[in-house]
Write an enzyme that holds these catalytic residues in place. Structure first.
Site, PDB file in Angstrom:
ATOM      1  N   ARG A 227       0.689  -1.182  -0.009  1.00 53.02           N
ATOM      2  CA  ARG A 227       0.063   0.035   0.094  1.00 53.02           C
ATOM      3  C   ARG A 227       0.809   1.320   0.029  1.00 53.02           C
ATOM      4  NH1 ARG A 227      -4.488  -1.153   4.506  1.00 53.02           N
ATOM      5  NH2 ARG A 227      -2.760  -0.827   5.629  1.00 53.02           N
TER       6      ARG A 227
ATOM      7  N   GLU B 241       3.421  -9.717  16.343  1.00 56.88           N
ATOM      8  CA  GLU B 241       2.662 -10.289  17.551  1.00 56.88           C
ATOM      9  C   GLU B 241       2.755 -11.816  17.594  1.00 56.88           C
ATOM     10  OE1 GLU B 241      -1.676  -9.790  19.532  1.00 56.88           O
ATOM     11  OE2 GLU B 241      -1.587  -9.333  17.350  1.00 56.88           O
TER      12      GLU B 241
END
Length: 190
Positions: free
Chosen positions: A58, A95
């Site tokens: 992006r 994470e």
């Protein structure tokens, strides 16, 4: 032009409790897209930027037109296996696991003035990894420019001491928990 009118809010995407800020209507509107690029470039017009760098995918949407607007080159920062030449790499923690970013060794020359660009600043993990990678290249990092900043997620603190510019800030007054699918909260860089 109020660019917020071209950002679509999609509740509960990609999972319940998350408000996704969809920029595809903005990208489809030529005037809104041009205004976005102008606003993202504005603080850096007199900064003599040599290279605009952006992480896939992006970041590429705004990186190339910003490079053109700033009369600079564009260098992609990619995931492993996407670049065919000698590389600098930087691994960082997510994470659940790790990820890695890479750049061609000749993409950024030592001392070049670099602007990092992405569509969205959330937790800052991806752009922080880009900063560390560019520091390995001995780049002079001028700053970071984003279309959207989800202020409540604290990403700007991870990008210190670099200048952070965003066009649209969505702050803690938003009731929904905001998190982009690309920028899940990572752990500390490794």
């Amino acid at each position: 032009m109020d660019l917020r009118h071209h950002v679509r809010d999609i509740p509960d995407y990609p999972k319940p409790g998350i408000l996704f800020r969809d920029i595809t209507p903005l990208l489809a509107h030529p005037d809104a897209l041009n205004a976005s690029v102008d606003e993202m470039a504005k603080p850096f017009l007199d900064q003599k930027i040599d290279v605009v760098a952006a992480a896939e995918a992006r970041g590429f949407i705004f990186g190339t037109p910003l490079a053109m607007r700033l009369d600079a080159g564009f260098v992609p920062i990619r995931k492993p296996g996407k670049l065919p030449f000698d590389l600098h790499s930087f691994a960082y923690e997510l994470e659940y696991g790790t990820d890695e970013l890479q750049i061609h060794v000749d993409g950024i020359k030592p001392g070049q003035r670099v602007l990092i660009v992405d569509d969205l600043l959330a937790t800052g993990g991806t752009v922080e990894a880009c900063l560390r990678l560019l520091e390995k290249c001995d780049a002079e990092i001028v700053g970071c420019s984003f279309l959207i900043h989800l202020v409540a997620l604290g990403g700007e603190a991870r990008l210190s001491p670099y200048h952070v510019h965003s066009v649209l800030d969505y702050g803690g007054d938003d009731a929904e928990d905001e998190l982009s699918i690309q920028n899940r909260p990572p752990g500390p860089s490794i």
